[in-house]
Scaffold this active site. Structure first.
Site, PDB file in Angstrom:
ATOM      1  CG  HIS A   1     145.029  30.030  25.323  1.00  0.00           C
ATOM      2  ND1 HIS A   1     145.165  30.851  24.223  1.00  0.00           N
ATOM      3  CD2 HIS A   1     143.702  29.774  25.446  1.00  0.00           C
ATOM      4  CE1 HIS A   1     143.967  31.061  23.704  1.00  0.00           C
ATOM      5  NE2 HIS A   1     143.066  30.423  24.422  1.00  0.00           N
TER       6      HIS A   1
ATOM      7  CE  LYS B   1     144.451  27.030  22.507  1.00  0.00           C
ATOM      8  NZ  LYS B   1     143.481  25.930  22.250  1.00  0.00           N
TER       9      LYS B   1
END
Length: 242
Positions: A135, A139
């Site tokens: 990601h 995040k």
């Protein structure tokens, strides 16, 4: 439909764009700087609230909104320990609550494929399973909520595994869930079964945030006017298709 956005970062903006295109109205936008506007009066002016913030804020936000009787769609992950309280609050207030680790239509289909593959591999002990996810660097939770959902599905269907662990498995009962953070990556999840002879992999790669935003709006449309606890399987009619 009137929507309150709790969290107005990149996801909030993406949800607003999709919702507006589908004919909905955003009546409240809550950021860190205007939390004082998250009043019962403002929340009750919305047909549904969509919450995308962070693990530290999600529980308080969700409980606060549910307490007003406003239905909540929550995409924040990393606060699993608070979900039971949120579900109880929704039932107590006779409203609706839906939390998902991932709202993407494609990911939720991927979940079903993951469960099927794990069940097929249950009698194939020569294959070792692992999960990797990548990601964007913003995040905060790692592994991602989606990766944890995938791991729990594997545990439910693969009898020889008892736990998932971060990074490296030390026991034959465990399997690794590995998280990577790279700038600009919306989200990639890979479930891999490896043997001495071959590998079997299933992969979901998100190209942008649009799929997550669309799924959140679809969920909001689904719960509008309903009471109870729901899942993305309900929204997509996945169980009905079996």
């Amino acid at each position: 439909m009137k929507i309150a956005l709790i969290g107005y970062g990149k996801m909030g903006h993406a949800i607003e764009e999709i919702a507006t295109k589908r004919g909905h109205e955003i009546v409240l936008r809550i950021r860190s700087g205007n939390r004082h506007e998250m009043t019962p009066e403002n929340l009750q002016n919305a047909d549904v609230a969509i919450e995308f913030t962070n693990p530290e804020s999600a529980r308080e936000n969700v409980l606060h909104v549910l307490n007003t009787g406003t239905p909540v769609i929550c995409g924040s992950t990393g606060w699993n320990e608070g979900l039971d309280a949120a579900k109880a609050k929704a039932l107590n207030k006779n409203t609706a609550f839906l939390q998902a680790s991932n709202f993407s239509v494609g990911v939720n289909i991927f979940f079903e494929v993951n469960k099927l593959l794990a069940s097929l591999m249950n009698d194939q002990p020569d294959y070792e399973v692992s999960i990797e996810e990548t990601h964007h660097t913003q995040k905060k939770d790692a592994p991602s909520g989606t990766a944890i959902t995938l791991a729990e599905q594997v545990l439910d269907n693969l009898d020889r595994k008892r736990h998932w662990v971060k990074e490296k498995a030390e026991s034959a009962d465990d399997f690794p869930v590995i998280a990577h953070r790279i700038e600009g990556v919306p989200g990639t999840h890979n479930v891999k079964y490896s043997s001495r002879i071959d590998d079997i992999e299933i992969i979901h790669t998100a190209h942008n945030r649009e799929g997550f935003a669309l799924g959140a709006v679809l969920a909001a449309e689904f719960v509008a006017g309903k009471k109870g606890i729901f899942t993305m399987q309900d929204v997509l009619g996945i169980n009905k298709n079996r």
